[in-house]
Design an enzyme around this catalytic site. Structure first.
Site, mmCIF file in Angstrom:
data_model
loop_
_atom_site.group_PDB
_atom_site.id
_atom_site.type_symbol
_atom_site.label_atom_id
_atom_site.label_comp_id
_atom_site.label_asym_id
_atom_site.label_seq_id
_atom_site.Cartn_x
_atom_site.Cartn_y
_atom_site.Cartn_z
ATOM 1 N N CYS A 72 -4.667 -5.385 -8.645
ATOM 2 C CA CYS A 72 -5.071 -4.008 -8.961
ATOM 3 C C CYS A 72 -5.028 -3.771 -10.471
ATOM 4 O O CYS A 72 -3.943 -3.665 -11.052
ATOM 5 C CB CYS A 72 -4.137 -3.050 -8.215
ATOM 6 S SG CYS A 72 -4.426 -1.323 -8.599
ATOM 7 N N CYS B 94 -3.603 -0.343 -11.415
ATOM 8 C CA CYS B 94 -2.136 -0.265 -11.295
ATOM 9 C C CYS B 94 -1.454 -1.002 -12.452
ATOM 10 O O CYS B 94 -0.513 -0.498 -13.043
ATOM 11 C CB CYS B 94 -1.653 -0.911 -9.999
ATOM 12 S SG CYS B 94 -2.552 -0.414 -8.536
ATOM 13 N N ASP B 95 -1.911 -2.208 -12.733
ATOM 14 C CA ASP B 95 -1.126 -3.100 -13.594
ATOM 15 C C ASP B 95 -1.767 -3.448 -14.935
ATOM 16 O O ASP B 95 -1.113 -4.076 -15.774
ATOM 17 C CB ASP B 95 -0.844 -4.415 -12.835
ATOM 18 C CG ASP B 95 -0.022 -4.162 -11.578
ATOM 19 O OD1 ASP B 95 0.776 -3.204 -11.583
ATOM 20 O OD2 ASP B 95 -0.177 -4.903 -10.594
HETATM 21 C C1 LIG Z 1 1.356 -5.358 -4.984
HETATM 22 C C2 LIG Z 1 0.707 -3.986 -5.018
HETATM 23 C C3 LIG Z 1 0.909 -3.173 -6.110
HETATM 24 C C4 LIG Z 1 0.350 -1.902 -6.150
HETATM 25 N N1 LIG Z 1 0.579 -1.117 -7.231
HETATM 26 C C5 LIG Z 1 0.126 0.146 -7.246
HETATM 27 C C6 LIG Z 1 0.427 1.021 -8.341
HETATM 28 O O1 LIG Z 1 1.096 0.629 -9.317
HETATM 29 N N2 LIG Z 1 -0.056 2.280 -8.289
HETATM 30 C C7 LIG Z 1 -0.806 2.752 -7.242
HETATM 31 O O2 LIG Z 1 -1.185 3.937 -7.242
HETATM 32 N N3 LIG Z 1 -1.120 1.946 -6.207
HETATM 33 C C8 LIG Z 1 -0.678 0.663 -6.175
HETATM 34 N N4 LIG Z 1 -1.002 -0.163 -5.127
HETATM 35 C C9 LIG Z 1 -1.910 0.331 -4.083
HETATM 36 C C10 LIG Z 1 -1.163 1.222 -3.098
HETATM 37 O O3 LIG Z 1 -0.009 0.570 -2.625
HETATM 38 C C11 LIG Z 1 -2.076 1.582 -1.912
HETATM 39 O O4 LIG Z 1 -3.262 2.180 -2.386
HETATM 40 C C12 LIG Z 1 -1.385 2.559 -0.976
HETATM 41 O O5 LIG Z 1 -0.155 2.043 -0.508
HETATM 42 C C13 LIG Z 1 -2.272 2.894 0.231
HETATM 43 O O6 LIG Z 1 -1.539 3.713 1.085
HETATM 44 P P1 LIG Z 1 -1.909 3.856 2.627
HETATM 45 O O7 LIG Z 1 -0.906 4.797 3.183
HETATM 46 O O8 LIG Z 1 -3.336 4.164 2.775
HETATM 47 O O9 LIG Z 1 -1.736 2.404 3.263
HETATM 48 P P2 LIG Z 1 -0.541 1.353 3.238
HETATM 49 O O10 LIG Z 1 0.334 1.530 2.077
HETATM 50 O O11 LIG Z 1 -1.196 0.032 3.444
HETATM 51 O O12 LIG Z 1 0.308 1.724 4.542
HETATM 52 C C14 LIG Z 1 -0.169 1.469 5.826
HETATM 53 C C15 LIG Z 1 1.011 1.317 6.779
HETATM 54 O O13 LIG Z 1 0.495 1.176 8.103
HETATM 55 C C16 LIG Z 1 1.279 0.262 8.811
HETATM 56 N N5 LIG Z 1 0.478 -0.334 9.869
HETATM 57 C C17 LIG Z 1 -0.652 -1.071 9.727
HETATM 58 N N6 LIG Z 1 -1.136 -1.436 10.939
HETATM 59 C C18 LIG Z 1 -0.285 -0.901 11.856
HETATM 60 C C19 LIG Z 1 -0.245 -0.950 13.280
HETATM 61 N N7 LIG Z 1 -1.174 -1.614 13.987
HETATM 62 N N8 LIG Z 1 0.753 -0.305 13.914
HETATM 63 C C20 LIG Z 1 1.712 0.365 13.209
HETATM 64 N N9 LIG Z 1 1.721 0.423 11.856
HETATM 65 C C21 LIG Z 1 0.740 -0.193 11.191
HETATM 66 C C22 LIG Z 1 1.689 -0.773 7.767
HETATM 67 O O14 LIG Z 1 2.902 -1.418 8.156
HETATM 68 C C23 LIG Z 1 1.857 0.100 6.519
HETATM 69 O O15 LIG Z 1 3.202 0.499 6.341
HETATM 70 C C24 LIG Z 1 -0.453 -1.443 -5.069
HETATM 71 C C25 LIG Z 1 -0.675 -2.277 -3.965
HETATM 72 C C26 LIG Z 1 -0.107 -3.531 -3.925
HETATM 73 C C27 LIG Z 1 -0.336 -4.428 -2.722
#
Ligand SMILES: Cc1cc2nc3c(=O)[nH]c(=O)nc-3n(C[C@H](O)[C@H](O)[C@H](O)COP(=O)(O)OP(=O)(O)OC[C@H]3O[C@@H](n4cnc5c(N)ncnc54)[C@H](O)[C@@H]3O)c2cc1C
Length: 311
Positions: free
Chosen positions: A133, A136-137
């Site tokens: 990302c 992010c970084d």
């Molecule tokens: C290494 C890394 C660094 C990042 N750094 C940044 C940053 O510095 N700043 C920033 O703004 N963003 C950052 N991001 C991006 C950010 O993390 C994501 O955009 C954000 O977390 C998305 O949120 P979400 O709730 O849509 O999904 P997610 O965070 O992916 O959460 C989805 C959840 O659903 C659960 N899930 C999935 N399938 C199922 C299922 N079948 N049954 C039950 N539960 C399920 C998963 O376990 C997970 O906990 C980073 C991402 C990564 C991977």
């Protein structure tokens, strides 16, 4: 019957849970297969969430989110959802252990994962110089050189983004043509801060206790090996959205999705199925940022409240 089922406990799901419970919905259940927090808990630092001025780890950052939601009555069911279906206005939440819950409305926030390239050293230095990302970084590499791996639209757009912050960007791709929009390719070619290295593969990511310190690249036609002493590599080799559980018995999806299986929503996070909302990284055009996922979750919850009131 559950009033509102939220699938996924990342920033989108937790923010939806907060707004739904504080908004007066009584029976709100968060289905999360692990501990709530989402993808960001795998990050060693986050510094771009507005209002949080200290750099904290993703784990520390997400801890108060769940605490805050549970205070307002959100229930966490630690369960892996295996399928979601709908019949006669009722949603069925099928779980991996065979149980099924019924819900009046659903906010789908199961997120996704950037694909890994499988390069040697990638796992070891993930979050310690290996990033997926640029937004992010990228800032951590201000005025430094970085490598970008990939040849699609995301890789090229992120290379351009990084070129505004970094002193130089080496763009490595295994083919000598790119799979991106012609205008983006042109933009990259004309950018004198981007050096294109093709056709080439990253052989190894090297580092030490402080993180990445070198990227070993092999030019596939000549066999020449290049070692670039950079502190960061950005890998863009695809993204998997967790929308497989929306697949129905006839292989159709429960709601409309695009070619990459991202969920089509309108600006209020409504899908084409009444009572089904999608938020965060699972939706089309998601900026894949915590702040955006949280905003989506809040929007979806407000719409879910209106939907349930109307019902
Ligand atoms: C290494 C890394 C660094 C990042 N750094 C940044 C940053 O510095 N700043 C920033 O703004 N963003 C950052 N991001 C991006 C950010 O993390 C994501 O955009 C954000 O977390 C998305 O949120 P979400 O709730 O849509 O999904 P997610 O965070 O992916 O959460 C989805 C959840 O659903 C659960 N899930 C999935 N399938 C199922 C299922 N079948 N049954 C039950 N539960 C399920 C998963 O376990 C997970 O906990 C980073 C991402 C990564 C991977």
């Amino acid at each position: 019957m559950i009033d509102l089922a939220i699938i996924g406990g990342g920033p989108a799901g937790l923010s939806a849970g907060l707004y739904a419970t504080r908004g007066g919905i009584k029976n709100v259940v968060l289905f999360e297969k692990g501990m709530p927090g989402g993808q960001i808990t795998g990050s060693s630092e986050i510094e771009n969430y507005p209002g949080v001025k200290d750099i904290v780890s993703g784990m520390e950052f997400m801890e108060p989110w769940q605490e805050q939601c549970f205070r307002f009555g959100l229930t966490h069911k630690m369960a892996e959802v295996s399928k979601i279906s709908k019949k006669d206005d009722v949603f069925y939440i099928h779980q991996a252990d065979g149980s099924v819950d019924e819900a009046k409305a659903v906010i789908f926030a199961a997120g996704g994962r950037p694909k890994r390239s499988g390069v040697k050293g990638e796992d070891e230095y993930w979050g310690k110089g290996v990033s997926t990302c640029a937004t992010c970084d990228g800032f951590f590499y201000k005025n430094k050189e970085v490598v970008v791996l990939g040849g699609g639209d995301t890789a090229l757009e992120e290379a351009v983004y990084l070129s505004r912050i970094c002193s130089k960007v080496y763009l490595v791709h295994r083919r000598d043509t790119f799979r991106a929009a012609p205008s983006t390719i042109e933009h990259v070619k004309q950018n004198d801060k981007i050096e294109i290295i093709t056709p080439a593969v990253v052989e190894e990511i090297k580092g030490d206790a402080s993180g990445v310190n070198a990227i070993v690249i092999k030019k596939t036609q000549s066999g020449e090996i290049l070692t670039l002493n950079v502190l960061g590599i950005f890998i863009f080799v695809g993204y998997d959205v967790n929308t497989g559980i929306l697949k129905q018995d006839d292989d159709s999806m429960l709601c409309e999705c695009d070619a990459y299986n991202s969920i089509k929503v309108d600006l209020s996070m409504k899908t084409n199925i009444p009572g089904l909302f999608a938020a965060g990284d699972v939706r089309i055009n998601a900026p894949k940022q915590v702040v955006c996922a949280a905003g989506d979750g809040a929007t979806a919850a407000l719409q879910a409240i209106a939907y349930l009131e109307h019902k």
